[in-house]
Scaffold this active site. Sequence first.
Site, short mmCIF file in Angstrom:
data_model
loop_
_atom_site.label_atom_id
_atom_site.label_comp_id
_atom_site.label_asym_id
_atom_site.label_seq_id
_atom_site.Cartn_x
_atom_site.Cartn_y
_atom_site.Cartn_z
N SER A 160 -0.06 24.91 52.49
CA SER A 160 1.34 24.55 52.12
C SER A 160 1.46 23.02 51.80
CB SER A 160 2.38 24.98 52.97
OG SER A 160 2.32 24.26 54.17
N LYS A 161 2.79 22.79 51.47
CA LYS A 161 3.07 21.13 51.41
C LYS A 161 2.66 20.37 52.46
CE LYS A 161 5.53 18.70 48.54
NZ LYS A 161 5.04 18.65 47.45
#
Length: 455
Positions: A236-237
């Site tokens: 994810s980010k």
Amino acid sequence: MRVRFAPSPTGALHIGGARTALFNWLLAHGSPAPGEERGTLVLRIEDTDRERSTPENVEQILDALRWLELDWDEGPILQSDRAQRHGEVLQSLLESGHAYRSTATADDVKNYKERHGVQQGFRGDEGRAGDQKEGAVRLKVPDEGATVVHDVIRGDTRFEHVHMDDPVIARSDGSVLYNFAVAIDDLDAGITHVVRGEDHLSNTPKQLLVLEALGAPQPLYAHLPLLHGPDGRKLSKRHGAASVQELREAGFLPEAVRNYLALLGWGSDDDATVMSTEELVEKFALERVSRNPAQFDETKLRWLNGIYIRAMPPEELARRLEEFTGREGLAQAARISQEKIQTLADFWPLAGFFYDGVSDDPKARAKWLDEKGRETLAQARTALAETDNFQEESVQRVLDALQERLGCKPRDIYQPLRVAIAGTAISPGIFESVSLMGREETLSRIDSALAKVAS
Ligand code: GLU
């Protein structure tokens, strides 16, 4: 072989999606059996989620694919353009009794399961008899048996019918849902291999039941392992760049990204790391894709990208840097930076001082232009002013001689000089930098640095 990549345009193209696109592209371009043509890659935009799909997102995804140089042979087909065909198939399933309308609400489903035991999949109650004219359309799951997904990577997975709800395949307004549309679209496009992320494995039995209801053949399935970050959690980010656009902005090269993505869940027999796209095409095989989650590690990608940067002809690097920075005339600085950068984005912080003037790094100044540093810098200025030319070798000769005379370490000369011409303690090689900057500019920057600290 006909494969497809079917992104939903609900946001940027994620790294996992890009890996799916690449694996399909590699399959389509792989060496066919003798006498056969290579495969075909179909691009389908799955915009059935009308609220979250936007034309901007479609454009963004196409852009990301173009940047990665993953071209498609057919499409893009918009799933929404196929609404009429979806409607016709839906109608035929209603007529053949494979599907039915049901007005059941979420509460009805819950109550049904409580009545029958929660392990029992929802069966639509009365609606199943086919006497309702309104409501969502559900597909009938057989009461007995199981649907088995044969997966090239994961082997067989069995889904017992008794646990499966009759899935909703269209809303009451007639708009169809993903599991229905995907099955019809793959069928109509003659897709032979469905290669996609593992998150879709649980959808596959529903798609197979749609195909079965139509008496249609099954494609082969291959579900790719999930991507994790270095900490073992789903990518994810929080792990850094998460989309192709972000990788591009971070200065990675498309060929290095392709190479790295290919290694996420796959490896060649010989465990090679650096592989050109031609080699990937030649070596890639679904049978060697792992079942285990793959780890995306940006540090490793940086390292690999650096290898590609160093292997590039200097003029090519200059061209890429000019495109990346939107500046011109970077050839010389690109040449002397080539060994020192891992991404295109590393270039400007390292070499921007040639173009934008001295940057301001007070820490570096305090550290290297103290009294002793200024003294050395003044000596370096005198020595440089006296050389007859500013070729790299001459600069080196002069600075070597100075070092010998002063009996100091090389960096006691280089660092003050660096801070003087760059403003920071980081630059390409000092001889190359001074030589490229030229006599006039070098001496003038030294003078300003000395004047600035003195004041
Ligand atoms: N549209 C789906 C997604 O973006 C892919 C579905 C598929 O490949 O079947 O996750």
